[in-house]
Design an enzyme around this catalytic site. Sequence first.
Site, mmCIF file in Angstrom:
data_model
loop_
_atom_site.group_PDB
_atom_site.id
_atom_site.type_symbol
_atom_site.label_atom_id
_atom_site.label_comp_id
_atom_site.label_asym_id
_atom_site.label_seq_id
_atom_site.Cartn_x
_atom_site.Cartn_y
_atom_site.Cartn_z
ATOM 1 C CD GLU A 25 -52.390 24.073 25.757
ATOM 2 O OE1 GLU A 25 -52.140 23.638 26.884
ATOM 3 O OE2 GLU A 25 -53.557 24.233 25.341
ATOM 4 C CE1 TYR A 83 -55.083 15.594 25.225
ATOM 5 C CE2 TYR A 83 -54.366 17.666 26.190
ATOM 6 C CZ TYR A 83 -55.381 16.842 25.744
ATOM 7 O OH TYR A 83 -56.688 17.246 25.812
ATOM 8 C CB CYS A 96 -70.983 26.804 37.607
ATOM 9 S SG CYS A 96 -70.759 27.855 36.148
ATOM 10 C CB CYS A 138 -66.536 27.785 30.758
ATOM 11 S SG CYS A 138 -65.777 27.346 32.341
ATOM 12 C CB CYS A 189 -69.225 32.255 31.005
ATOM 13 S SG CYS A 189 -68.833 32.869 32.652
HETATM 14 FE FE1 SF4 Z 1 -68.796 29.085 35.575
HETATM 15 FE FE2 SF4 Z 1 -68.082 31.088 33.976
HETATM 16 FE FE3 SF4 Z 1 -66.505 30.370 35.959
HETATM 17 FE FE4 SF4 Z 1 -66.770 28.794 33.843
HETATM 18 S S1 SF4 Z 1 -65.887 30.821 33.879
HETATM 19 S S2 SF4 Z 1 -66.770 28.170 35.952
HETATM 20 S S3 SF4 Z 1 -68.923 29.147 33.375
HETATM 21 S S4 SF4 Z 1 -68.573 31.236 36.122
#
Ligand code: SF4
Length: 715
Positions: free
Chosen positions: A104, A175, A347, A350, A362
Amino acid sequence: MRCNPRYEILFEPVRIGPVTAPNRFYQTPHATGMGHQKPQSGAALRGIKAEGGWGVVSTEYCSIHPSSDDSPFGFLTLWDEDDVRDLARTADAIHAHGSLAAVELWHGGAHTNNRLTREQLLAPSAQPAKFVQPGGARAMDRQDINDFRRWQRQAAIRARRAGFDIVYCYAGHDYLPFQFLSRRTNRRTDEYGGTLENRVRLLREMIEDTKEAVGDSCAVAVRLAVDELHGPHGITHEGEGRDVVEMLAEVPDLWDVNIAGSLGNDSKSSRFSSEGFQEDYVGFVKRLTTKPVVSVGRFTSPDTMADQIRRGVQDFIGAARPSIADPFLPKKVFEGREDEIRECIGCNICRAANNESVPLRCTQNPTVGEEWRRGWHPEQVDAKRSEARVLVVGAGPAGLECALTLGRRGYGVMLAEAANTLGGRVSREATLPGLGAWARVRDHRLHMLTKQARVEIYPGSRLGAEDVLSLGVDHVVLATGSSWRRDGVGASIEMPVDFPASPSILTPDDIFAGAAVIGPVLVYDDEHYFMGGALAEKLRLAGHKVTIVTPLPVVSSWTQMTDEQFFVQKQLMEVGIDLLLSHSLTSATDGIAEFACAYTGRVTWREFGTLVLVTGRIADQALFDALCATTGSGESFPSITRIGDCLAPSSIADAVHSGHKFARCLDQPTEATMPLRERPFYSTGAKPWNALQHVADPVVPSAKSAASRSALGNS
Ligand code: SF4
Ligand code: ADP
């Protein structure tokens, strides 16, 4: 085993310009927090994705020139031959499993920092920097535009030398090329501003330049935000976003489309979006082009994926977070093991890793970011090294992960849980508004535990020290969790507050246990992650008048790291919760709470029927203390180890990681459990990256033919 015929469509090869992807699983670019400073970690991470079956594996954003420097965040660079050498590792690691490697290429324009390089920020028109910092960007003149086009061409040539198959023209996430597209940021009066045709000119030239440079052997992809969610003043999917696709429909080899005024819109957490949430915005693209289209939407269900293809929404299933949570998702579908997919819970932990400039972590996948430095593979664990028997006490995320991983290694495990239901904090927290998907942390592990014959689970079993010792195991792992504090000590209050014992002063534990709540409710949040805001919302939805009070200037401050803070505060305000910001709790008696302004110390007060203290947590280590008192240091006793919140209260992600780490490291020599660190290296100095200096690109052999390179080697 072959995949379910319903999903066969996902494994069809798809042509992208001069290259062909082996299937429709496309790991779209995503940040890792590793960037150019951790090339070995990055290569190992991407290699694992390819091994897990992603037909296309992309890098994160990769700067084409020092005038686009996102330090201290983890971004890649293709500025010189050292970068080519480093990124060749990534391309090789991806090719080792037959997947296509995409890079990218990126220029941030006014939406970056240049803190390291100290180059001036560039933009279509003079404007303040997008990140709040003193200074701004200068308007690009004709020479700057020519330079920019040259940097893109040179970077594309370097990308090909590094071995990449797909090279991006990146016009998303606000960007530089996107800044040219949008009327908000492009106020030019020359042939690059004004009409949409003029504003599209730079992107068109970029695509053509990139094709001319590498298009005979590499596909040229465009990443476009088709809606920046700024209303009619910006690019919208019903207006100019659509027109841009129409104008350039057949020019690139692939369209990678999304919504994005900021990253928070594109990678919205599950609290504020559901699977496939971008379809309403990007669905039109395939109708306007014959070129393959990819988009994202936190896809974890193979049924939804196959449906997307069949309905003609897209040609590839784009995924960033689902590929982080389960790098082996495609392989599991292919092998008919879709029940084993470790589904992303949305969630955004990450995202926090990147925002904090540290390697990816994660909640669902404790091995991510650890592929190179600890040698952790998401699907493989070392076999047990002894016949030791292990007791795990507590079946929250730490205990469940620990028992599962020990079971995978072949150890005999007893998992005891005091409650009749399993999951610990996850089972409680998943009942909060918008957090239902978090239950996947528990459900995935419970399902996988049904396949572990040597793990016995005992719910409804609260163990004391004598019980533990009577079991005669070799190792005891305490995953007994934590409790919310009642003394007011939190992130900003260090000394305990002398609260009277009162049924009207509660903690989140009391609420989850069903304590009576009488309005008006004050939620005092000195923890600053999700709990304060989510509890306030829950109590408001239950019909109470609610005020949230916090010592910081915004609610749920740490959710800025998960790209959620704006949405959290908006949500709380929209459901009618009052906010009292920048105030610390000083006392609470007789239904009156006093608060001091965090800046002036001026005191204010609020009446309450219930005061909920969301402050610090304390590890539940009574069992640990009792065991230590009983066993002393006698050698005939089992080893005793605390993991997860029982060791140090933290996020669910940290609890899972802690449980996983114990299980990985059991019976391993200490040196094998120490993570490696990437070190700065001495540059070859072959090419200085002086901003305006143009140096012809030397010809070096393609990385694909550099057989001596090891795909995942650590030297
Ligand atoms: Fe949560 Fe992992 Fe999904 Fe990211 S990849 S949102 S940390 S579960
Ligand atoms: P973590 O996030 O570290 O996994 P949790 O708080 O989610 O911690 O889970 C801890 C679990 O341990 C809870 O379900 C709790 O009921 C259980 N537990 C605590 N003490 C005992 C004990 N003495 N015996 C059995 N289970 C226990």
